[in-house]
Design a protein around this motif. Sequence first.
Motif, short mmCIF file in Angstrom:
data_model
loop_
_atom_site.label_atom_id
_atom_site.label_comp_id
_atom_site.label_asym_id
_atom_site.label_seq_id
_atom_site.Cartn_x
_atom_site.Cartn_y
_atom_site.Cartn_z
N ALA A 59 0.66 -1.57 0.00
CA ALA A 59 0.30 -0.44 -0.15
C ALA A 59 1.19 0.79 -0.40
O ALA A 59 2.06 1.35 0.75
N GLY A 60 0.62 2.50 -0.51
CA GLY A 60 1.37 2.99 -0.55
C GLY A 60 0.24 4.74 -1.41
O GLY A 60 -0.75 4.35 -1.84
N VAL A 61 0.92 5.84 -1.04
CA VAL A 61 0.67 7.55 -1.44
C VAL A 61 1.48 8.41 -2.07
O VAL A 61 2.86 7.98 -1.32
N GLU A 62 1.09 9.16 -2.59
CA GLU A 62 2.52 10.05 -2.83
C GLU A 62 1.18 12.01 -1.98
O GLU A 62 1.06 11.63 -2.80
N HIS A 73 6.85 16.51 -3.07
CA HIS A 73 6.13 15.48 -2.43
C HIS A 73 6.98 13.93 -2.26
O HIS A 73 8.38 13.40 -2.43
N ILE A 74 6.15 13.54 -0.68
CA ILE A 74 6.76 12.23 0.05
C ILE A 74 5.82 11.07 -0.46
O ILE A 74 4.39 11.57 -0.03
N LEU A 75 6.63 9.80 -0.81
CA LEU A 75 5.71 8.73 -0.93
C LEU A 75 6.03 8.34 0.67
O LEU A 75 7.08 8.25 1.35
N GLY A 76 4.80 7.77 0.68
CA GLY A 76 4.25 6.39 1.99
C GLY A 76 3.66 5.29 1.89
O GLY A 76 2.84 4.55 1.26
N LEU A 77 5.25 4.36 1.94
CA LEU A 77 5.04 3.25 1.23
C LEU A 77 5.01 2.04 2.52
O LEU A 77 5.87 3.00 3.21
#
Length: 273
Positions: A59-62, A73-77
């Motif tokens: 699961a991820g988000v930018e 921009h910071i990715l949450g992985l």
Amino acid sequence: MLADLHTHTTASDGKLAASELLSAASAAGVTLLAITDHDTVAAYSGLDTCRHANLNVVAGVEFSSWWERTGIHILGLNIDLASPAITAACRHQGQARDDRARAIGERLRKRGIGNAYEGAAAYAGGGAIGRPHFARHLVAVGAAVDPADAFRKFLGGRHEAGGFDHWAPLAAIIAWIRDAGGTAVLAHPAKYKLTNGRLNALLTAFRVAGGQGLEVISGQQTPDQTRHLSALARAHDLAASAGSDFHQSGLPWATLGKVAPLAADLRPVWDLW
Ligand code: AMP
Ligand code: MN
Ligand code: MN
Ligand code: MN
């Protein structure tokens, strides 16, 4: 293994629905995928992430954010989608996105282009509304010849400046990602057009705030860029991530699964999971 840890769907500004993205990733030989839509995890709701035997999905988000008047921009992985932190983060950022979209609409109205918010929202189709949706509207009404022209004339550079303060700052974003059990990765560091000194200052601040990774490979990039970003990951003791930033087919600089391998001495983010 082939990891692509940065991709978009119709839940933000991508052109494929999430299930279509999974099929395309599997067909492209991707074995580890993260869907990282802008400020939303809506792509994951109801998605069968186990449908393709050789494809693992994390699961991820930018998240959109800022540091010293620079949009980043910071990715949450590898985040826990059920965590209160992710719910809070997406609620805040979703509201910020809508506030910013209305502000962009107002700014365009003053430049003689009416109903841009409504037009962009229609292109977003219920997903997270972003500047690419405004770009499509601007092209449709003849104010720009193509999306790049729309960004140049109306949406990029100084036009973006009014928008940063809507997003949560770097430290808040990283805290949400960490609270959700995720890995915070600075996305596409070469895109911010920072001097080397400022980029190093950003990485120091990112690390101090709990950031853990750097996107060393972002789509198609030159060997020089890869060497530079690899050196930055080493110097700041950051794990390395890799992704295409895929939005749609036909863009050769961001092809799904076209992700160069990481240098052998770097610590891949997936080693943390
Ligand atoms: P937003 O998240 O609303 O700030 O929009 C940023 C997105 O716009 C990026 O993720 C890209 O998908 C797209 N984008 C940024 N710059 C350009 C450009 N010059 N031309 C076309 N699309 C762009
Ligand atoms: Mn995008
Ligand atoms: Mn981005
Ligand atoms: Mn992206």
